[in-house]
Design a protein around this motif. Sequence first.
Motif, PDB file in Angstrom:
ATOM      1  N   ALA A  73       0.695  -1.269  -0.003  1.00 14.85           N
ATOM      2  CA  ALA A  73       0.093   0.074   0.095  1.00 14.85           C
ATOM      3  C   ALA A  73       0.936   1.247  -0.032  1.00 14.85           C
ATOM      4  CB  ALA A  73      -0.952   0.121   1.160  1.00 14.85           C
ATOM      5  N   ALA A  86       1.029   3.695  -3.230  1.00 14.16           N
ATOM      6  CA  ALA A  86       0.560   5.259  -3.279  1.00 14.16           C
ATOM      7  C   ALA A  86       1.865   6.108  -3.686  1.00 14.16           C
ATOM      8  CB  ALA A  86       0.182   5.512  -2.088  1.00 14.16           C
ATOM      9  N   ALA A 110      -5.208   1.689   4.753  1.00 18.06           N
ATOM     10  CA  ALA A 110      -5.523   3.150   4.448  1.00 18.06           C
ATOM     11  C   ALA A 110      -4.690   4.202   5.057  1.00 18.06           C
ATOM     12  CB  ALA A 110      -7.064   3.333   4.833  1.00 18.06           C
ATOM     13  N   ARG A 150      -1.291   3.491   5.630  1.00 20.11           N
ATOM     14  CA  ARG A 150      -0.256   3.401   4.808  1.00 20.11           C
ATOM     15  C   ARG A 150      -0.301   4.132   3.640  1.00 20.11           C
ATOM     16  NH1 ARG A 150       4.817   1.733   6.680  1.00 20.11           N
ATOM     17  NH2 ARG A 150       5.231   0.436   4.806  1.00 20.11           N
ATOM     18  N   VAL A 151      -1.559   4.188   3.074  1.00 20.74           N
ATOM     19  CA  VAL A 151      -1.729   4.850   1.438  1.00 20.74           C
ATOM     20  C   VAL A 151      -1.493   6.319   1.511  1.00 20.74           C
ATOM     21  CG1 VAL A 151      -3.398   5.184  -0.210  1.00 20.74           C
ATOM     22  CG2 VAL A 151      -3.212   3.058   0.752  1.00 20.74           C
TER      23      VAL A 151
END
Length: 494
Positions: free
Chosen positions: A66, A70, A116, A118-119
């Motif tokens: 992730a 991103a 999320a 980590r995104v």
Amino acid sequence: MTERETVATAPGKPAETAAIDRRLVPPMVLGSVLNPINSTIIAVALVPIGAALGASPAQTAWLVSALYLATALGQPVVGRLIDLFGPRRLFLASTSLVGVAGVVGTLAPDLGTLIAARVVLGFGTCAGYPAAMALLRAEARRTGQGSPAGVLTLLAVANQTVAVIGPLLGGLLTGLGGWRSTFALNIPLSLLAVTLGALRLPKQLPKQLPEDLSKDLSKDLPKQEKQERSSDAPGPLHRIDLPGMALFAALLLSLLLFLMHPHADRWYLPPLTLAAAVAFTVRERRAAHPFIDVKVLGGNTPLLATYARALAAYVVAYAFLYGFAQWTEEGFGLSPLQAGLVQAPTFLVGIGVSVLAGRRGGIRAMLLTGAVGQIAACLLMLALGGHSPLWELLVLAVVFGIPQGANGLALQNSVFLQSDPARTGSSAGLLRTFAYLGSMVAAAATAAAYGPHAGTAGMHQLAWIMLAAAVLFLLLTVFDRTLRGLRTPPASAR
């Protein structure tokens, strides 16, 4: 008056004696290491996170994927925006997101929320490295230094130092405060980065070279950069290629999603990647101000070869960082802190190699050294087992330190010397994108090799994949004739 202003305006002062503005170094270094520290700190926390949230190694691998998904999407985009708008605003906005991700990750109730976070963290760390490279390009021109080798080496050494601290700090924080503390660390780091950026980064990069340098260097500027410097050039907002960025995102997202889980039920992703690639190429060739100038990039074979080497090198590096770390915990029986200590020699040796290589300045020699080091390390991995003595793991970590230090510096300096000066930020972002592609391949290989348990047999399977990538890296280096004349001035000369 700052040191920068004194050097630039002192009457009669020779341009070659100008120095890099030291006030810029702390935010450049801190911004560039935000991503590496979040890469390494979680390596020894994956097993505790899986145990706490009931997730398998294949599921916790998303925490790695992730972040790089991103960042791989965001780095070239943010890099291009830095080329157009300057580094300050992008740096401040991105590093603020790092703090937001720290809060979300610290309070995350489940694995989905943690992914999320980590995104968001990936997007938050997008600006640091392209901003540093853009600032260095501007300072190199202002001071007359074609390649600020000392600061380039400092960036590489800083990344190595953070890589030393990351696994150790991750193990320490996990042992003292649980895995959530590895996310909470981003809150003070974000506050410090935003503060330094607000206080020290220039609101605008200088648009004019010193008068005594502009005459000498203007003939070397690419045609597009001359147009963008002209008074009748369109404003930055009109040079944002939103369709190109969207097609690039579709291309990369479909490719990375397939690399993370290359199964038959995802058959539609490779055709989607190919279609997006064709549409992206057509769009960029026709755009007046393309996001990625494929005409220039396609004609820059040395830079394309550097990106290919980065992809191969980071398959090996990240497979070792994550895959080998998981085996030392599950297959060898070490604690997270002990696993971090075992990896420490890799990055300590890497620091020494970076410093030594930076003083010598030869890029081809660095790449060949890194290639041989990778191959030797992969062969050593194949000789390890669950009953191997601890000292053999430490020897492996030392050997892996050689390519860790040589490859990172050589690839970074290659991009600085080979890229279009008008697109330094986006070119630096693309280097990180190819590195993250390598990390995705490494994550997919790790998940496929281990399955539900990181055992010795899976580690050996992973080592064979790493060896194939290391051999490819060697071949890409040996047969690249353009590397023979490519070198940075030795850092000691500055």
